[in-house]
Write a protein that holds these residues in place. Structure first.
Motif, PDB file in Angstrom:
ATOM      1  N   ASP A 182       0.949  -1.443  -0.365  1.00  0.00           N
ATOM      2  CA  ASP A 182       0.101  -0.119  -0.137  1.00  0.00           C
ATOM      3  C   ASP A 182       0.329   1.327   0.223  1.00  0.00           C
ATOM      4  OD1 ASP A 182      -2.778   1.287   0.330  1.00  0.00           O
ATOM      5  OD2 ASP A 182      -2.309   1.907   1.864  1.00  0.00           O
ATOM      6  N   GLU A 183       0.541   2.488  -0.485  1.00  0.00           N
ATOM      7  CA  GLU A 183       0.886   3.617  -0.602  1.00  0.00           C
ATOM      8  C   GLU A 183       1.397   4.347   0.867  1.00  0.00           C
ATOM      9  OE1 GLU A 183       3.083   6.632  -2.226  1.00  0.00           O
ATOM     10  OE2 GLU A 183       2.169   5.008  -3.190  1.00  0.00           O
ATOM     11  N   SER A 184       0.564   3.780   1.665  1.00  0.00           N
ATOM     12  CA  SER A 184       1.066   4.482   2.957  1.00  0.00           C
ATOM     13  C   SER A 184       2.054   3.932   3.493  1.00  0.00           C
ATOM     14  CB  SER A 184      -0.290   4.286   3.728  1.00  0.00           C
ATOM     15  OG  SER A 184      -0.614   2.528   4.076  1.00  0.00           O
ATOM     16  N   VAL A 185       2.499   2.800   2.951  1.00  0.00           N
ATOM     17  CA  VAL A 185       3.471   2.152   3.590  1.00  0.00           C
ATOM     18  C   VAL A 185       5.342   2.089   2.548  1.00  0.00           C
ATOM     19  CG1 VAL A 185       4.899   0.139   4.285  1.00  0.00           C
ATOM     20  CG2 VAL A 185       2.773   0.152   4.604  1.00  0.00           C
ATOM     21  N   ARG A 186       4.501   1.918   1.525  1.00  0.00           N
ATOM     22  CA  ARG A 186       5.920   1.999   0.436  1.00  0.00           C
ATOM     23  C   ARG A 186       6.167   3.074   0.006  1.00  0.00           C
ATOM     24  NH1 ARG A 186       2.481   0.687  -3.938  1.00  0.00           N
ATOM     25  NH2 ARG A 186       2.852   2.414  -5.066  1.00  0.00           N
ATOM     26  N   GLY A 187       5.399   4.287   0.139  1.00  0.00           N
ATOM     27  CA  GLY A 187       5.567   5.793  -0.151  1.00  0.00           C
ATOM     28  C   GLY A 187       6.142   6.583   1.724  1.00  0.00           C
ATOM     29  N   HIS A 188       5.910   5.670   2.279  1.00  0.00           N
ATOM     30  CA  HIS A 188       6.477   6.707   3.548  1.00  0.00           C
ATOM     31  C   HIS A 188       8.030   5.274   4.625  1.00  0.00           C
ATOM     32  CE1 HIS A 188       3.438   9.683   2.922  1.00  0.00           C
ATOM     33  NE2 HIS A 188       2.708   8.812   2.412  1.00  0.00           N
ATOM     34  N   GLU A 189       6.886   4.246   4.646  1.00  0.00           N
ATOM     35  CA  GLU A 189       8.359   3.905   5.568  1.00  0.00           C
ATOM     36  C   GLU A 189       9.466   3.547   5.391  1.00  0.00           C
ATOM     37  OE1 GLU A 189       5.880   1.782   9.098  1.00  0.00           O
ATOM     38  OE2 GLU A 189       4.439   1.979   7.248  1.00  0.00           O
ATOM     39  N   ASP A 190      10.186   3.274   5.309  1.00  0.00           N
ATOM     40  CA  ASP A 190      11.568   2.853   5.303  1.00  0.00           C
ATOM     41  C   ASP A 190      12.021   1.256   4.720  1.00  0.00           C
ATOM     42  OD1 ASP A 190      14.523   1.881   4.981  1.00  0.00           O
ATOM     43  OD2 ASP A 190      14.996   1.888   6.735  1.00  0.00           O
ATOM     44  N   LEU A 191      12.174   1.248   3.331  1.00  0.00           N
ATOM     45  CA  LEU A 191      11.997  -0.371   2.569  1.00  0.00           C
ATOM     46  C   LEU A 191      12.620  -1.606   2.730  1.00  0.00           C
ATOM     47  CD1 LEU A 191      10.439   0.824  -1.288  1.00  0.00           C
ATOM     48  CD2 LEU A 191       9.127  -0.169   0.944  1.00  0.00           C
ATOM     49  N   VAL A 192      14.032  -0.696   3.655  1.00  0.00           N
ATOM     50  CA  VAL A 192      15.169  -1.233   3.628  1.00  0.00           C
ATOM     51  C   VAL A 192      14.820  -2.599   4.711  1.00  0.00           C
ATOM     52  CG1 VAL A 192      17.719  -1.249   4.489  1.00  0.00           C
ATOM     53  CG2 VAL A 192      16.799   0.490   3.087  1.00  0.00           C
ATOM     54  N   ALA A 193      13.985  -1.673   6.366  1.00  0.00           N
ATOM     55  CA  ALA A 193      13.665  -2.509   6.976  1.00  0.00           C
ATOM     56  C   ALA A 193      12.772  -3.289   6.830  1.00  0.00           C
ATOM     57  CB  ALA A 193      13.271  -1.378   8.103  1.00  0.00           C
ATOM     58  N   LEU A 194      12.056  -3.681   5.346  1.00  0.00           N
ATOM     59  CA  LEU A 194      10.713  -4.051   5.395  1.00  0.00           C
ATOM     60  C   LEU A 194      11.127  -5.577   4.567  1.00  0.00           C
ATOM     61  CD1 LEU A 194       7.930  -1.525   4.061  1.00  0.00           C
ATOM     62  CD2 LEU A 194       8.326  -2.978   6.386  1.00  0.00           C
ATOM     63  N   ASP A 195      12.214  -5.214   3.607  1.00  0.00           N
ATOM     64  CA  ASP A 195      12.475  -6.040   2.492  1.00  0.00           C
ATOM     65  C   ASP A 195      13.496  -7.549   3.141  1.00  0.00           C
ATOM     66  OD1 ASP A 195      14.064  -7.172   0.214  1.00  0.00           O
ATOM     67  OD2 ASP A 195      15.199  -5.368  -0.067  1.00  0.00           O
TER      68      ASP A 195
END
Length: 377
Positions: free
Chosen positions: A285-298
């Protein structure tokens, strides 16, 4: 509703051309009648519906939380109803208006970043982009870890009566610091349950011997965790003295010269590691992809367990060896499809040399989300 908007002097505006609507600039002036919390809530609902594409549930939640934020009387639904008749000051009315306008300007902005803080285990953590926002499921991880740790401490005391030994916890990928700080200082009997008084666990005899070390690779996360620790544990308190945060990658923690003192020092490791498969990041979701650190999700390629498996491999050198103890626990939160995958991997040739066993624990919805991995030491 017209009387409400007149009294507040904050009219609902058109989605297409708000600045052309007569009286729009009254959003920027104080009304002659101070609104109550419920008045402001109604206005916010009307304004958000007219200017956002949010669904009704999101609109109602945003307006309620915005009112609760400016009143500073708690964020629960019961807190809102308890203080709905409280009047807002002019300054609070302005801040409420600004929050509504900011949400309409960027509908994907998570509420936690808009408000600047969020509740977790009865504590209010400051939240800043792009550091990951604490999730309610992770409160359950804190409670599982706390219960298990207390059991281990009680067991150790039974085997060596009178021995007072520090119980050291490593929090890997600390983000806001929510897990480690809540372990030390949550003012609740159970995470999320209101408790009026001093922190129960933090004041318990067992907790007196806790020490938490947190690490992260993001300097913004380290700074935020330190800030939250000072705010919530007290900058000069004995609790604060038992919490530390280091900017250090997992791969070199305990191995490099600067951190070699941490090798073989921990009784328990806890982590909410990156676990989203890399090929699924683009679909978030854009609320996650556009604001939170993707490195911390990958979580890497394939099943998303790349970082979790790396953590298992590093834990053997970080957990404390002791005569008669064959394993020590690593607790992790994963996606609901991954615990069974990790369990299968742990039983494979690659996993058996590192792992003695894996137990899977369900979240409050009944889905498998948490794992306790018994790491061979």
């Amino acid at each position: 509703m017209a009387w409400l908007f007149r009294s507040l002097r904050l009219p609902v505006v058109s989605r297409l051309s708000p600045h052309l609507i007569p009286g729009y600039r009254q959003w920027h002036t104080a009304g002659t009648v101070l609104p109550t919390g419920y008045d402001a809530y109604q206005l916010g609902v009307a304004f958000l519906k007219a200017n956002c594409s949010l669904d009704e549930e999101e609109v109602n939640q945003c307006s309620r939380l915005f009112v609760s934020h400016v009143l500073q009387k708690g964020y629960s639904v019961s807190d809102f109803h308890r203080h709905a008749s409280d009047p807002l000051t002019r300054g609070q009315t302005d801040r409420f208006r600004n929050l509504c306008e900011k949400k309409c300007a960027d509908e994907t902005m998570p509420l936690q970043y808009l408000l600047g803080n969020w509740g977790f285990c009865g504590l209010e953590f400051e939240c800043r982009r792009p550091v990951l926002i604490p999730r309610p499921e992770t409160e359950e991880l804190v409670e599982l870890v706390r219960t298990h740790a207390q059991h281990l401490q009680t067991q150790a005391r039974g085997q060596a009566p009178g021995l007072q030994q520090a119980f050291r916890v490593l929090d890997v990928g600390c983000g806001t610091g929510a897990i480690g700080i809540a372990l030390l200082g949550s003012p609740t009997d159970n995470c999320g349950t209101d408790y009026n008084g001093e922190p129960n666990f933090a004041n318990s005899e067992l907790a007196e011997h806790w020490r938490v070390t947190a690490i992260d690779i993001n300097p913004q996360a380290v700074d935020l965790a330190l800030l939250n620790a000072d705010r919530l544990l007290g900058p000069s308190s004995t609790l604060r003295a038992r919490y530390e945060v280091l900017l250090c990658p997992l791969q070199t923690f305990g191995a490099g010269v600067d951190t070699s003192v941490y090798r073989g020092q921990f009784d328990l490791v806890v982590s909410n590691p990156p676990y989203i498969p890399r090929d699924r990041l683009a679909g978030l979701d854009e609320s996650v992809r556009g604001h939170e650190d993707l490195v911390a999700l990958d979580g890497g390629e394939g099943d998303g367990l790349e970082l979790a498996k790396q953590l298992i491999g590093r834990c053997a050198s970080l957990l404390r060896p002791e005569a008669g103890v064959t394993s020590r626990p690593l607790w992790m939160e994963l996606d609901t499809h991954q615990p069974i995958l990790l369990h299968t991997w742990a039983a494979s040739e690659a996993g058996r040399c590192l792992v003695e066993g894996v137990s899977v624990h369900k979240d409050f919805t009944g889905r498998p989300r948490f794992v306790c991995v018994d790491i061979r030491v």
